[in-house]
Design a protein around this motif. Structure first.
Motif, PDB file in Angstrom:
ATOM      1  N   LEU A 126     -34.953 -15.148  34.398  1.00  0.00           N
ATOM      2  CA  LEU A 126     -34.198 -14.497  33.302  1.00  0.00           C
ATOM      3  C   LEU A 126     -32.884 -13.785  34.190  1.00  0.00           C
ATOM      4  O   LEU A 126     -31.801 -13.864  33.805  1.00  0.00           O
ATOM      5  N   ASP A 127     -33.145 -12.963  34.434  1.00  0.00           N
ATOM      6  CA  ASP A 127     -31.662 -11.439  34.948  1.00  0.00           C
ATOM      7  C   ASP A 127     -31.557 -12.642  36.480  1.00  0.00           C
ATOM      8  O   ASP A 127     -30.304 -12.164  36.811  1.00  0.00           O
ATOM      9  N   TYR A 181     -30.392 -19.792  25.635  1.00  0.00           N
ATOM     10  CA  TYR A 181     -29.816 -19.584  26.433  1.00  0.00           C
ATOM     11  C   TYR A 181     -27.832 -20.125  26.265  1.00  0.00           C
ATOM     12  O   TYR A 181     -27.516 -21.369  25.463  1.00  0.00           O
ATOM     13  N   HIS A 210     -30.386 -15.638  36.391  1.00  0.00           N
ATOM     14  CA  HIS A 210     -29.201 -16.300  35.626  1.00  0.00           C
ATOM     15  C   HIS A 210     -28.176 -16.059  34.331  1.00  0.00           C
ATOM     16  O   HIS A 210     -27.856 -16.844  33.450  1.00  0.00           O
ATOM     17  N   ARG A 211     -28.865 -14.613  34.714  1.00  0.00           N
ATOM     18  CA  ARG A 211     -27.894 -14.163  33.137  1.00  0.00           C
ATOM     19  C   ARG A 211     -26.444 -14.262  33.404  1.00  0.00           C
ATOM     20  O   ARG A 211     -25.037 -13.909  33.213  1.00  0.00           O
ATOM     21  N   HIS A 212     -25.874 -14.251  35.203  1.00  0.00           N
ATOM     22  CA  HIS A 212     -24.471 -14.245  35.319  1.00  0.00           C
ATOM     23  C   HIS A 212     -24.055 -15.856  35.028  1.00  0.00           C
ATOM     24  O   HIS A 212     -22.784 -15.620  34.694  1.00  0.00           O
ATOM     25  N   GLU A 249     -33.522  -5.013  24.015  1.00  0.00           N
ATOM     26  CA  GLU A 249     -34.068  -6.533  23.621  1.00  0.00           C
ATOM     27  C   GLU A 249     -34.292  -7.437  23.408  1.00  0.00           C
ATOM     28  O   GLU A 249     -33.772  -8.733  22.970  1.00  0.00           O
ATOM     29  N   ARG A 309     -39.035 -12.385  32.720  1.00  0.00           N
ATOM     30  CA  ARG A 309     -37.556 -11.365  32.511  1.00  0.00           C
ATOM     31  C   ARG A 309     -37.047 -11.470  33.720  1.00  0.00           C
ATOM     32  O   ARG A 309     -35.868 -11.465  34.614  1.00  0.00           O
ATOM     33  N   ASP A 343     -25.369 -15.963  28.689  1.00  0.00           N
ATOM     34  CA  ASP A 343     -26.429 -15.064  27.815  1.00  0.00           C
ATOM     35  C   ASP A 343     -27.525 -15.387  27.222  1.00  0.00           C
ATOM     36  O   ASP A 343     -27.553 -16.438  26.557  1.00  0.00           O
ATOM     37  N   ILE A 344     -28.141 -14.576  27.619  1.00  0.00           N
ATOM     38  CA  ILE A 344     -29.995 -15.338  28.088  1.00  0.00           C
ATOM     39  C   ILE A 344     -30.611 -14.103  27.485  1.00  0.00           C
ATOM     40  O   ILE A 344     -30.976 -12.975  27.252  1.00  0.00           O
ATOM     41  N   HIS A 345     -31.725 -14.541  25.899  1.00  0.00           N
ATOM     42  CA  HIS A 345     -32.239 -13.094  25.416  1.00  0.00           C
ATOM     43  C   HIS A 345     -33.922 -14.080  25.430  1.00  0.00           C
ATOM     44  O   HIS A 345     -33.976 -15.523  25.452  1.00  0.00           O
TER      45      HIS A 345
END
Length: 838
Positions: free
Chosen positions: A232-233, A75, A235-237, A478, A229, A240-242
């Motif tokens: 996580l999508d 994160y 919160h991606r705004h 990813e 996933r 940068d999340i992996h």
């Protein structure tokens, strides 16, 4: 041959509908277990046969209450992490992940203890340790406490404080281990020959129960990862999340393979059909190969379902290879049928069909049995999935041969094709060009083959067996991006455990059990011989030795984060006003650490019960010069020579070790496999052709084809891995097909006039045409695999196409040149060619 004639004359040709109806019933029976067909990328599917590393890995994890069954969410917020808003956003994400049913717990900078209070000492640890979750700690204070703690940097937070990680723990239910242990117990009884009939039944039930429960867990874990996933999508705004972690790698590998099997399997099939349509221009010659290929794959998938035989990353290629082999058989039959049809257009269709089957069954049987031997040699490998792959292909090729010689005549008996006026046996420009080139430049063919052989040897000598998981995936995926982020900012990807066992023999034992009667001071020295102290690690000398191990492991360029009891002692030294613990304080460490922190600071690194200390290491997978075996050898040598540990006191375990064991066996296995393949094929050629000279001539193109693929990999710097290991055996299997067909046809043609050059030209115009069509179709079809996201699949497609090309060139140039040069069928123009060949 007479029995075969009777079979076709009495059963297949007169009753094609009955034959197809019986086949339909068999296909229906196979379809009942399609739902049992499964892919397996678990640790068990990637270990060596009889390799104890998996059991040691599980044992160490249970002893030290640790596990690799967790996801890592990296994160990096777009704004500041250590602010009220930044921590609030992180907390919101953490809470959503923790609320998932399958998640046992999460670890993050929010819930780990902070060591920042000036009043914190060993005596006040219970009351003074705070967390961001439970206490009002200023963000900047928390940042300093986290970065100054030896445990957290490069683990939960990057050294620059901009990237953090959430560890999402996915605990494996205890039922899994209960079923596993029961299955292993009964399997060991069977292996030892001590099992009764009742225990055999118990084993089958235990095996089925374990497989069923594993599949259930796999589906639940996949659903959990998909749900993660989705979260996580959302919160991606903000950041940068992996996503990373061993469960995610396993899940994605299976997902990529499943996608390749479905999407690219369909794509390969479409390419094959389009190519067949362009070549033959009759719908029958598209439908018949399609049905033969489909029925073969259908039956094998059904059989694997009934047998509950999982397909692994390696053996997943069996579908594509069965398409190749079945298609090769049908194309040879099609070309021969069209030749007979063109040469004798007035003959009835059923007679042409019968003549085609009789003419091709012998070379096709030779081809099938020799290719079975080639793939069967994979069972000599020490790698479980490679052994499975060999058996699957052995069975699949037998099915392919039977299906081809049952379905092809049955379909053509119902749907006899009309005469194609485009067929000509007089001149095939492409293949005839090879014949003219071989005739005019025979010496160049031999010299060129010798040069290629030398280049192959040099290339093979440059082969390596090192590869990293990150190299299996395209940089746009990813999983690749997550691994790179974890490697670069959070201390490494692949886990490695080094376990030190304290099993020194007693020395200078205390008199009458009185430790003070010994010359050893238990608070300063390592009283390994005193029974009262040999079971404790918390002595000054032992901790000093462990500190040296930790420092050495941390100094290696291949290692990222290293955790051990030395990390804990460094934390306690920070609590102790920055002063290292003295000998007396060391002795009371187990009592000084609060109970709620022991699972973080003590039990992952020290097992008093088993006299073992554990060092948890993360390997940097993205390091270009990573050499796992050399790293492990270097560590062992340092520990046993410089630090004076006994060799049996040092144990390596973890995913790195299991993967490395498989990789390091690849080269030896490859040499062993190729040697067995070539020896077996030489024996088969001796049996088939009854001539040592012909057997040796037939081996030559196979050597060049297999060597070319391995040599090219060496020159291009492409390492052997768990999929490319099979390329050489596949190449030999493909090259054998062309060799057998060409030699068999040459023996037929040489009987006509005893003229070797004329026979060569006729072979190129007939069987050479079938070989060319087969190669062109397969190369075209497998070119679509380059679109995969899974790099091994791309290599498989490219090298399969290259293997087909080299096999074709060798069979159309080197092989005929050697035949013309050595005249294995007798002297030029001799009427005894037939007897000599036989």
């Amino acid at each position: 041959m007479n029995r075969l004639s009777n079979l076709y004359n009495r059963l297949i040709l007169p009753h094609p509908l009955m034959v197809l109806a019986a086949l339909a019933l068999l296909l229906g029976l196979a379809a009942l277990r399609f739902d049992q067909f499964r892919l397996d990328a678990s640790a068990e599917s990637l270990v060596l046969e009889n390799d104890r590393s998996l059991e040691q890995y599980r044992q160490v994890n249970r002893r030290f209450t640790t596990s690799d069954d967790f996801l890592v969410v990296t994160y990096t917020p777009h704004d500041t992490l250590f602010s009220e808003q930044g921590l609030s956003d992180l907390r919101g994400l953490r809470d959503e992940l923790q609320a998932l049913d399958a998640v046992g717990s999460t670890n993050s900078i929010l819930n780990v203890p902070l060591l920042h209070s000036p009043d914190l000492t060993l005596d006040t640890a219970d009351s003074e340790i705070k967390t961001l979750d439970e206490h009002d700690v200023p963000p900047e204070t928390a940042r300093g406490a986290l970065l100054n703690n030896p445990l957290y940097p490069n683990l939960l937070i990057s050294e620059d404080g901009q990237t953090t990680a959430i560890q999402v723990n996915l605990p494996t239910p205890e039922k899994y281990f209960e079923l596993l242990n029961e299955r292993n117990r009964l399997r060991d009884l069977l292996a030892a020959g001590d099992a009764s009939a009742g225990q055999q039944t118990q084993y089958e039930r235990a095996r089925d129960a374990f497989i069923g429960y594993t599949e259930q867990l796999g589906k639940e874990r996949d659903a959990t990862i998909n749900r993660v996933r989705d979260i996580l999508d959302q919160h991606r705004h903000k950041a940068d999340i992996h996503l990373g972690g061993v469960p995610m790698v396993v899940s994605d590998m299976i997902r990529f393979i499943q996608n390749d099997l479905s999407t690219f399997g369909l794509g390969v099939l479409v390419f094959l059909l389009v190519t067949l349509a362009i070549i033959f221009r009759q719908w029958r010659w598209v439908l018949v190969p399609l049905l033969c290929c489909s029925f073969t794959v259908w039956l094998m998938i059904g059989f694997l379902g009934w047998a509950q035989w999982p397909v692994t990353v390696i053996s997943s290629n069996f579908v594509a290879l069965l398409l190749i082999m079945t298609l090769s058989l049908t194309i040879h039959l099609i070309v021969r049928y069209r030749e007979f049809q063109h040469d004798e257009p007035e003959v009835a269709a059923r007679d042409t069909l019968r003549k085609t089957v009789y003419a091709m069954v012998k070379p096709c049987f030779y081809m099938a049995i020799t290719t079975i031997v080639a793939f069967g040699s994979l069972t000599f490998s020490g790698i479980r999935p490679v052994i499975d792959f060999g058996w699957m292909m052995t069975l699949g090729l037998a099915v392919a041969f039977l299906i081809t010689f049952v379905v092809f005549p049955a379909l053509l008996a119902l749907l006899p094709p009309p005469l194609d006026k485009r067929v000509t046996s007089d001149r095939i420009p492409f293949t005839d060009a090879f014949a003219r080139f071989t005739e005019r430049f025979g010496s160049l063919v031999l010299v060129g083959s010798l040069v290629i052989a030398v280049l192959c040897v040099i290339g093979i000598s440059r082969l390596t067996v090192e590869n990293s998981f990150v190299d299996y995936f395209k940089s746009s995926t990813e999983i690749h991006q997550g691994m790179v982020t974890i490697d670069n900012r959070l201390g490494g990807t692949t886990p490695l455990d080094v376990v030190i066992t304290d099993d020194l023999p007693p020395e200078d034992a205390a008199v009458d059990g009185d430790p003070f009667a010994s010359s050893c001071d238990p608070f300063v020295d390592d009283c390994g011989g005193a029974e009262e102290y040999r079971d404790t690690w918390y002595t000054y000398q032992k901790m000093s030795r462990l500190e040296k191990v930790h420092s050495y492991l941390e100094s290696l360029p291949e290692t990222g984060k290293v955790l051990s009891i030395d990390t804990t002692l460094a934390i306690l030294a920070t609590i102790n006003q920055g002063e290292p613990l003295d000998a007396l304080e060391l002795a009371f460490v187990p009592a000084a650490v609060p109970d709620d922190l022991k699972d973080i600071l003590l039990t992952p690194y020290i097992s008093e019960e088993h006299d073992q200390a554990r060092f948890s290491i993360r390997i940097l997978e993205t390091m270009p010069d990573l050499r796992r075996q050399a790293l492990l050898d270097r560590i062992r040598e340092h520990l046993t020579t410089e630090l004076a540990f006994e060799d049996d006191q040092v144990l390596f375990t973890g995913m790195t070790v299991m993967y490395n064991n498989m990789l390091q066996s690849l080269f030896d296995s490859q040499i062993k496999t190729i040697g067995v393949v070539l020896l077996a094929i030489l024996v088969m050629f001796l049996l088939l052709f009854r001539s040592l000279k012909l057997a040796l001539l037939g081996i030559a193109p196979n050597l060049i084809a297999a060597g070319s693929v391995l040599g090219l990999m060496g020159w291009l710097g492409i390492p052997l891995d768990m999929m490319t290991i099979t390329v050489a055996a596949i190449t030999v299997g493909i090259a054998v097909d062309d060799t057998i067909h060409y030699i068999h046809r040459f023996r037929v043609e040489i009987r006509k006039d005893g003229d070797y050059l004329a026979a060569m030209h006729r072979c190129h115009r007939s069987i050479g045409q079938a070989m060319f069509y087969t190669s062109l179709t397969i190369i075209s079809g497998f070119s679509i695999l380059v679109l995969s996201n899974f790099i091994p699949t791309i290599y498989f497609g490219l090298f399969t196409g290259f293997a087909m090309f080299m096999a074709l060139v060798g069979a159309l140039t080197l092989l005929p040149r050697l035949i013309v040069l050595t005249k294995p069928f007798g002297p030029e123009g001799s009427s005894s060619n037939t007897q000599t060949a036989n």
